[in-house]
Design a protein around this motif. Sequence first.
Motif, PDB file in Angstrom:
ATOM      1  N   MET A   1       0.770  -1.163  -0.065  1.00 14.33           N
ATOM      2  CA  MET A   1       0.096  -0.010   0.010  1.00 14.33           C
ATOM      3  C   MET A   1       0.900   1.259  -0.061  1.00 14.33           C
ATOM      4  N   PRO A   2       0.205   2.268  -0.578  1.00 14.64           N
ATOM      5  CA  PRO A   2       1.101   3.694  -0.656  1.00 14.64           C
ATOM      6  C   PRO A   2       1.229   4.145   0.606  1.00 14.64           C
ATOM      7  N   ARG A   3       2.240   4.965   0.991  1.00 15.10           N
ATOM      8  CA  ARG A   3       2.527   5.661   2.359  1.00 15.10           C
ATOM      9  C   ARG A   3       1.597   6.843   2.267  1.00 15.10           C
ATOM     10  N   PHE A   4       0.878   7.216   3.554  1.00 17.21           N
ATOM     11  CA  PHE A   4       0.135   8.204   3.638  1.00 17.21           C
ATOM     12  C   PHE A   4       0.738   9.140   4.896  1.00 17.21           C
ATOM     13  N   GLY A   5       1.048  10.329   4.330  1.00 20.86           N
ATOM     14  CA  GLY A   5       1.557  11.274   5.750  1.00 20.86           C
ATOM     15  C   GLY A   5       1.230  12.606   5.574  1.00 20.86           C
ATOM     16  N   VAL A   6       1.873  13.484   6.361  1.00 16.27           N
ATOM     17  CA  VAL A   6       1.458  14.951   6.178  1.00 16.27           C
ATOM     18  C   VAL A   6       2.892  15.902   6.408  1.00 16.27           C
ATOM     19  N   ASN A   7       2.806  16.827   5.632  1.00 15.12           N
ATOM     20  CA  ASN A   7       3.886  17.869   5.656  1.00 15.12           C
ATOM     21  C   ASN A   7       3.629  18.485   7.399  1.00 15.12           C
ATOM     22  N   TYR A   8       4.624  18.365   8.258  1.00 13.93           N
ATOM     23  CA  TYR A   8       4.252  18.852   9.577  1.00 13.93           C
ATOM     24  C   TYR A   8       4.456  20.385   9.654  1.00 13.93           C
ATOM     25  N   THR A   9       3.353  20.960  10.116  1.00 19.32           N
ATOM     26  CA  THR A   9       3.530  22.427  10.353  1.00 19.32           C
ATOM     27  C   THR A   9       2.942  22.656  11.875  1.00 19.32           C
TER      28      THR A   9
ATOM     29  N   ASP B   1       9.062   1.845 -13.951  1.00 15.55           N
ATOM     30  CA  ASP B   1       8.210   1.621 -12.827  1.00 15.55           C
ATOM     31  C   ASP B   1       8.860   2.512 -11.730  1.00 15.55           C
ATOM     32  N   ARG B   2       9.475   3.680 -12.212  1.00 15.34           N
ATOM     33  CA  ARG B   2      10.201   4.503 -11.051  1.00 15.34           C
ATOM     34  C   ARG B   2       9.022   4.968 -10.124  1.00 15.34           C
ATOM     35  N   PRO B   3       9.473   4.875  -8.874  1.00 15.71           N
ATOM     36  CA  PRO B   3       8.290   5.565  -7.972  1.00 15.71           C
ATOM     37  C   PRO B   3       7.983   7.026  -8.069  1.00 15.71           C
TER      38      PRO B   3
ATOM     39  N   ASP C   1       2.839   2.744  -9.284  1.00 14.96           N
ATOM     40  CA  ASP C   1       4.143   3.201  -8.796  1.00 14.96           C
ATOM     41  C   ASP C   1       4.146   4.534  -7.956  1.00 14.96           C
ATOM     42  N   VAL C   2       2.874   4.754  -7.052  1.00 13.80           N
ATOM     43  CA  VAL C   2       2.919   5.727  -6.315  1.00 13.80           C
ATOM     44  C   VAL C   2       3.666   5.576  -4.888  1.00 13.80           C
ATOM     45  N   TRP C   3       4.538   6.026  -4.611  1.00 10.42           N
ATOM     46  CA  TRP C   3       5.474   5.692  -3.388  1.00 10.42           C
ATOM     47  C   TRP C   3       4.418   6.149  -2.222  1.00 10.42           C
TER      48      TRP C   3
END
Length: 422
Positions: free
Chosen positions: A1-9, A249-251, A285-287
């Motif tokens: 599964m692709p990673r899920f995150g956030v830009n920390y402000t 297949d480059r991510p 190929d979504v990282w």
Amino acid sequence: MPRFGVNYTPSQGWFHHWLDFDLDAVRADLDSIAALGLDHIRVFPLWPLFQPNRTLIRPRAVDQLVQLADAAAERGLDVQVDGLQGHLSSFDFLPAWTRTWHRRNIFTDNDVVAAQAVYLRTLAAALADRPNFLGMTLGNEANQFSGPPHPDPDPVTPEQAADWLRRLLAACEEGAPGRLHLHAAYDAAWYQDDHAFTPAHAARIGAVTAVHSWVFNGTAQRHGRTGVATEHHAAYLIELSKAWAAEPDRPVWLQEVGAPAPLIPPEHAAEFTEATVANALDCRDVWGVTWWCSHDVSRDLADFPELEYGLGLLANDRRTKPAGEALARIVRDRRGRAYDPAPRTTALAVDTGDTGEGTGDGDTAPARSVCAPGGAFFEAFARLTEDGVRPAAVLASRAEDRAHLAARGITEVVHPEEVLGA
């Protein structure tokens, strides 16, 4: 599964929190991020605070960065660190030793670049033994310093830009071997004719390709908040980037994407979030997807563009907003599900004006404005998507390359004029 995150402000003091670093406040912020089910954060040291003199990297600042990474690990969050800030939310943060009386080009002055390399290597080495350290991004959209519309640019040629990227990525690798080291550009790299940082740089240099998707670039103005081109803009950039990639297949990392008001009104932010992420994950190929941003900017802080105050998944008091709830729901629903989008069998040929000299593979892309909102390629891609096609993008120079097309699962190539009529 692709990673899920956030830009920390940070919720307290925005990125000025490095001046009054409060680990307890950081921990509370990270608790609120982890509660959304996310698995990583992107972190932004302010370059002038960490390296206030060309030969001084403040040990306390580096230690605070490590403390933040360790606090993230305690909450199951991995950390990607941006080094050269650089530019954030309309503000520039450049050390005094590169400006005014000490004016030097940040891309081409050897003393400056050598100091940048030491700085990035130092940050990477400080985190190299942390299992939750993903790697370094050179900086946030550093390409915006290279030319117009920046009011005081540091001019650079595409060749010099490539040398700068490779030299600094090598420094990151020296500091933390084998980690995810990359660079990131704002969309001038894809859309602005003759911009020094090119699509080929983005898609061929570094561990993965980073794309930053913002629909205030003319997309939402032209197509509306629910337009196909608007809700598929992130997916479009992912597919566009793959036209220049050397490996099929480059991510690709959707490293920044957000719901900017008033083009995306706050009451529609959750809907936009759901549509954008779903469409992005229809690409192969979504990282990962890393939303901008974690917490709203406090109204106590002055002079930000209005849209910057409300981009958070969480309010300034750490309360989850509807967009945050939407992303948390997406993460829950995706957990345990297979990620294997079908190939995009129809490709749209993109011609950005390269003469065919050298490699003939779009290295300079002098006429890449065809890819921008309103450009023939952009609008043809949107038209195909609206008609139910799942288009890919292929360089015109590769449109007859059977091996390349087969490696990507492409069985048909069409041209913009065929889609739009000419």
